[in-house]
Design a protein around this motif. Structure first.
Motif, mmCIF file in Angstrom:
data_model
loop_
_atom_site.group_PDB
_atom_site.id
_atom_site.type_symbol
_atom_site.label_atom_id
_atom_site.label_comp_id
_atom_site.label_asym_id
_atom_site.label_seq_id
_atom_site.Cartn_x
_atom_site.Cartn_y
_atom_site.Cartn_z
ATOM 1 N N SER A 15 17.229 -3.489 -6.147
ATOM 2 C CA SER A 15 15.579 -3.747 -6.257
ATOM 3 C C SER A 15 15.003 -2.543 -5.769
ATOM 4 O O SER A 15 15.539 -1.623 -5.484
ATOM 5 N N THR A 16 13.641 -2.424 -6.473
ATOM 6 C CA THR A 16 13.007 -1.246 -6.469
ATOM 7 C C THR A 16 12.093 -1.339 -5.307
ATOM 8 O O THR A 16 11.285 -0.574 -5.221
ATOM 9 N N SER A 17 12.108 -2.537 -4.654
ATOM 10 C CA SER A 17 11.023 -2.599 -3.455
ATOM 11 C C SER A 17 11.175 -1.654 -2.236
ATOM 12 O O SER A 17 12.290 -1.592 -1.966
ATOM 13 N N PRO A 18 10.373 -0.795 -1.926
ATOM 14 C CA PRO A 18 10.222 0.011 -0.807
ATOM 15 C C PRO A 18 10.681 -0.792 0.481
ATOM 16 O O PRO A 18 11.158 -0.010 1.532
ATOM 17 N N ARG A 21 14.155 -1.624 0.547
ATOM 18 C CA ARG A 21 15.228 -0.525 0.895
ATOM 19 C C ARG A 21 15.119 -0.021 2.367
ATOM 20 O O ARG A 21 16.014 0.263 2.827
ATOM 21 N N GLU A 22 13.824 0.040 3.034
ATOM 22 C CA GLU A 22 13.654 0.405 4.286
ATOM 23 C C GLU A 22 14.175 -0.660 5.192
ATOM 24 O O GLU A 22 14.757 -0.239 6.349
ATOM 25 N N LEU A 23 14.318 -1.757 5.061
ATOM 26 C CA LEU A 23 15.053 -3.088 5.771
ATOM 27 C C LEU A 23 16.415 -2.943 5.721
ATOM 28 O O LEU A 23 17.102 -2.786 6.692
ATOM 29 N N LEU A 24 17.150 -2.641 4.623
ATOM 30 C CA LEU A 24 18.598 -2.258 4.516
ATOM 31 C C LEU A 24 18.989 -1.136 5.115
ATOM 32 O O LEU A 24 20.206 -1.216 5.500
ATOM 33 N N GLN A 25 18.160 -0.161 5.432
ATOM 34 C CA GLN A 25 18.586 1.142 6.017
ATOM 35 C C GLN A 25 18.946 0.828 7.404
ATOM 36 O O GLN A 25 19.699 1.605 7.946
ATOM 37 N N ARG A 26 18.292 -0.231 8.079
ATOM 38 C CA ARG A 26 18.509 -0.662 9.257
ATOM 39 C C ARG A 26 20.052 -0.821 9.659
ATOM 40 O O ARG A 26 20.655 -0.876 10.747
ATOM 41 N N LEU A 27 20.933 -1.271 8.488
ATOM 42 C CA LEU A 27 22.195 -1.701 8.677
ATOM 43 C C LEU A 27 22.824 -0.152 8.662
ATOM 44 O O LEU A 27 24.431 -0.404 9.235
ATOM 45 N N ARG A 28 22.504 0.783 8.566
ATOM 46 C CA ARG A 28 23.371 1.976 8.672
ATOM 47 C C ARG A 28 24.421 2.026 7.638
ATOM 48 O O ARG A 28 25.582 2.891 7.955
ATOM 49 N N LEU A 29 24.413 1.525 6.302
ATOM 50 C CA LEU A 29 25.557 1.390 5.487
ATOM 51 C C LEU A 29 24.961 2.244 4.364
ATOM 52 O O LEU A 29 23.839 2.132 3.905
ATOM 53 N N PRO A 30 25.751 3.132 3.699
ATOM 54 C CA PRO A 30 25.273 3.911 2.449
ATOM 55 C C PRO A 30 25.390 2.974 1.328
ATOM 56 O O PRO A 30 25.955 2.210 1.189
ATOM 57 N N PHE A 31 24.118 2.950 0.767
ATOM 58 C CA PHE A 31 23.880 2.226 -0.550
ATOM 59 C C PHE A 31 22.907 3.013 -1.544
ATOM 60 O O PHE A 31 22.323 3.972 -1.159
ATOM 61 N N SER A 32 23.170 2.524 -2.793
ATOM 62 C CA SER A 32 22.370 3.104 -3.765
ATOM 63 C C SER A 32 21.505 1.980 -4.089
ATOM 64 O O SER A 32 21.646 0.839 -3.626
ATOM 65 N N VAL A 33 20.423 2.360 -5.040
ATOM 66 C CA VAL A 33 19.372 1.350 -5.536
ATOM 67 C C VAL A 33 19.268 1.494 -7.141
ATOM 68 O O VAL A 33 19.318 2.508 -7.549
ATOM 69 N N LEU A 34 19.435 0.272 -7.718
ATOM 70 C CA LEU A 34 19.294 0.099 -9.154
ATOM 71 C C LEU A 34 18.295 -0.898 -9.338
ATOM 72 O O LEU A 34 18.425 -2.173 -8.622
ATOM 73 N N ALA A 35 17.402 -0.855 -10.465
ATOM 74 C CA ALA A 35 16.555 -1.719 -10.731
ATOM 75 C C ALA A 35 17.159 -2.930 -11.693
ATOM 76 O O ALA A 35 17.552 -2.227 -12.563
ATOM 77 N N PRO A 36 16.917 -4.229 -11.031
ATOM 78 C CA PRO A 36 17.370 -5.154 -12.013
ATOM 79 C C PRO A 36 16.389 -5.600 -13.332
ATOM 80 O O PRO A 36 15.234 -5.436 -13.006
ATOM 81 N N ASP A 37 17.120 -5.622 -14.483
ATOM 82 C CA ASP A 37 16.240 -6.020 -15.653
ATOM 83 C C ASP A 37 16.197 -7.552 -15.664
ATOM 84 O O ASP A 37 17.328 -8.210 -16.499
ATOM 85 N N VAL A 38 14.935 -8.284 -15.151
ATOM 86 C CA VAL A 38 15.335 -9.812 -15.021
ATOM 87 C C VAL A 38 13.635 -10.368 -15.270
ATOM 88 O O VAL A 38 12.904 -9.799 -14.771
ATOM 89 N N ASP A 39 13.950 -11.427 -16.084
ATOM 90 C CA ASP A 39 12.457 -11.990 -16.491
ATOM 91 C C ASP A 39 12.153 -12.906 -15.346
ATOM 92 O O ASP A 39 13.191 -13.640 -15.082
ATOM 93 N N GLU A 40 11.097 -12.734 -14.666
ATOM 94 C CA GLU A 40 10.582 -13.511 -13.410
ATOM 95 C C GLU A 40 9.852 -14.496 -13.707
ATOM 96 O O GLU A 40 9.267 -15.133 -12.706
ATOM 97 N N THR A 41 9.622 -15.024 -14.945
ATOM 98 C CA THR A 41 8.909 -16.280 -15.428
ATOM 99 C C THR A 41 9.380 -17.481 -14.810
ATOM 100 O O THR A 41 10.522 -17.685 -15.061
#
Length: 199
Positions: A15-18, A21-41
């Protein structure tokens, strides 16, 4: 039975949602971020909750295909007004139209989270429904809110973690972070099921 994932297995937020990302940081696990290429129609006749579940899983699968050894989180949120899906407005005019529709009504924010690990064949999806009751809003209130908050990237234009809280009468949820975009209680449950150690 799936092999358990070691705590060292990389964690990726699809997800590219800030906000996510902010919420996941609460879990204190290292993570990376990748944008998914998905048609949301939305598909014809697709209910908002099914749309949220399908897109969360599609996002997690899309990123897992690029990172097969990682545990990948995908999430999606759809605002559900009497079975009608309200997405991100993107413009002031659409946001104003959404607020007019929601004024004085209850809206269910359907927030789905999926966790996928291609290497182990793990794949699960869960959904948190948050019922939000909007006050009856005056036109000038909606205008002031939109000018101040500019919530054009939020489903249903309601940024509850900011000024949007002033538009509401009540919030009903068993997973309070779901409204912001990532239901952390359910996310923790899925990550444990995938073999990660929390906290």
């Amino acid at each position: 039975m799936h092999d358990f994932v070691s705590p060292q297995r990389p964690l990726v937020l699809g997800s590219t949602s800030p906000y996510r990302r902010e919420l996941l940081q609460r879990l204190r696990l290292p993570f990376s971020v990748l944008a998914p290429d998905v048609d949301e129609t939305p598909q014809p006749g697709e209910a908002p909750r099914e749309l949220a579940r399908r897109l969360a899983l599609a996002k997690a699968r899309a990123v897992a295909a690029q990172q097969p050894g990682a545990v990948v989180i995908g999430s999606d949120q759809v605002a559900d007004l009497a079975g009608h899906a309200l997405g991100k407005p993107h413009t002031h005019e659409r946001a104003l139209a959404q607020l007019r529709l929601m004024s004085g009504h209850s809206v269910v924010f359907q927030t789905a989270v999926a966790v996928v690990c291609q290497a182990t064949g793990f794949e699960q999806v869960d959904l948190a429904a948050v019922t939000v009751r909007f006050r009856s809003l005056a036109e000038d209130e909606m205008e002031r809110y939109l000018r101040a908050e500019q919530p054009y990237d939020c489903a249903g234009s309601a940024k509850s973690e900011g000024l949007g809280i002033s538009l509401l009468d009540a919030i009903d949820s068993d997973d309070p972070t779901a409204l912001v975009g990532l239901p952390l209680i359910r996310t923790c449950r899925l990550l444990r099921a995938a073999g990660l150690v929390l906290p």
